[in-house]
Design an enzyme around this catalytic site. Structure first.
Site, PDB file in Angstrom:
ATOM      1  N   SER A   1      61.324   6.541 -52.889  1.00 59.94           N
ATOM      2  CA  SER A   1      61.144   6.213 -54.303  1.00 59.94           C
ATOM      3  C   SER A   1      62.520   5.919 -54.889  1.00 59.94           C
ATOM      4  O   SER A   1      63.552   6.264 -54.291  1.00 59.94           O
ATOM      5  CB  SER A   1      60.512   7.413 -55.024  1.00 59.94           C
TER       6      SER A   1
ATOM      7  N   TYR B   1      59.708  16.493 -56.870  1.00 64.10           N
ATOM      8  CA  TYR B   1      59.525  15.121 -56.387  1.00 64.10           C
ATOM      9  C   TYR B   1      60.873  14.493 -56.048  1.00 64.10           C
ATOM     10  O   TYR B   1      61.043  13.884 -54.984  1.00 64.10           O
ATOM     11  CB  TYR B   1      58.798  14.312 -57.457  1.00 64.10           C
TER      12      TYR B   1
END
Length: 254
Positions: free
Chosen positions: A139, A152
């Site tokens: 990401s 995350y």
């Protein structure tokens, strides 16, 4: 794709969104794909839509026996393993103070340990099969920090580093390992996100799963001299900040 003729691929988180788009792209490229996920109904429906070139298998990526079964099924149904795409991931909104220890560990387990486990079990097969490709879907949160999603961010930075370590270890076996770093993409995970979050990007919109899948397809089929590499697909969000001057009549901005 001649090097992968008669060989198989596994895509985790393959039931929908980016994973389903990746499976579709790999099938178009000539691979046959196991779409692995926890979401049985969606996964089976999307696999059936791809015909005989895809099957769905239930998988919790943190479960070692489950991984072994998926890899066995890939090779039994579609031939020697060639490609693994570690796409499965979860997002929890929680900062350093607010996220519970249990949830932090769960996010890291799925996003990082799950990918490590897949590589750990797939690498010997890829080595025995003469090489292959591992693509880890990280990401932009693996390139920069974001507040409010500590687990995350930690997992995606970890996956970026894990990719590089694996590339160094596996290159001599003809196994390439790369990471992909999407920004905001239209998926069920981002369904509740405000579109204003993309306003500062050079390309001020959400990306589409097919665009990420096209990047993965390029890595697998064309980027044959790339390993340990980061492929960013974020509308330019991590390129920097656009500085907006206040209205003025001229002269020096001060």
């Amino acid at each position: 794709m001649s090097e992968f003729n008669g060989r198989s691929a596994v895509v985790t988180g393959g039931a929908r969104g980016i994973g389903a788009a990746i499976a579709y792209t790999l099938v178009k490229s000539g691979l046959r794909v196991v779409m692995a996920d926890l979401l049985n109904a969606e996964g089976m429906a999307n696999a059936e839509s791809l015909g005989a070139a895809a099957i769905f298998r239930h998988l919790d990526v943190t479960d070692e026996p489950g991984w072994r079964q998926v890899l066995d099924d890939a090779e039994a149904n579609f031939g020697p393993l060639a490609v693994v795409v570690n796409n499965a991931g979860i997002l929890d909104f929680g900062g350093i103070e607010s996220e519970s220890p249990a949830m932090f560990r769960h996010v890291v387990d799925v996003n990082l340990f799950g990918a490590w486990l897949g590589m750990h079990l797939a690498a010997p097969r890829l080595r025995a099969n003469g090489g292959g490709v591992i693509v880890n879907i990280s990401s932009t949160a693996g390139l920069v920090g974001y507040s409010g999603i500590a687990g995350y961010v930690a997992s995606k930075w970890g996956l970026r580093g894990l990719t590089k370590a694996a590339a160094l270890e596996l290159g001599d076996a003809g196994i390439r390992v790369c990471s992909v770093h999407p920004g905001p993409i239209h998926t069920p995970m981002t369904a509740g996100f405000d579109t204003s979050m993309t306003a500062g990007q050079p390309l001020p919109r959400f990306g589409e799963p097919a665009e990420v899948a096209a990047m993965v397809g390029f890595i697998v089929t064309e980027a044959t001299f790339s390993t340990g590499s980061e492929f960013v697909i974020d509308g330019g969000a991590t390129a920097g900040m656009t500085l907006v001057k206040p209205a003025q009549t001229g002269g020096t901005w001060q």
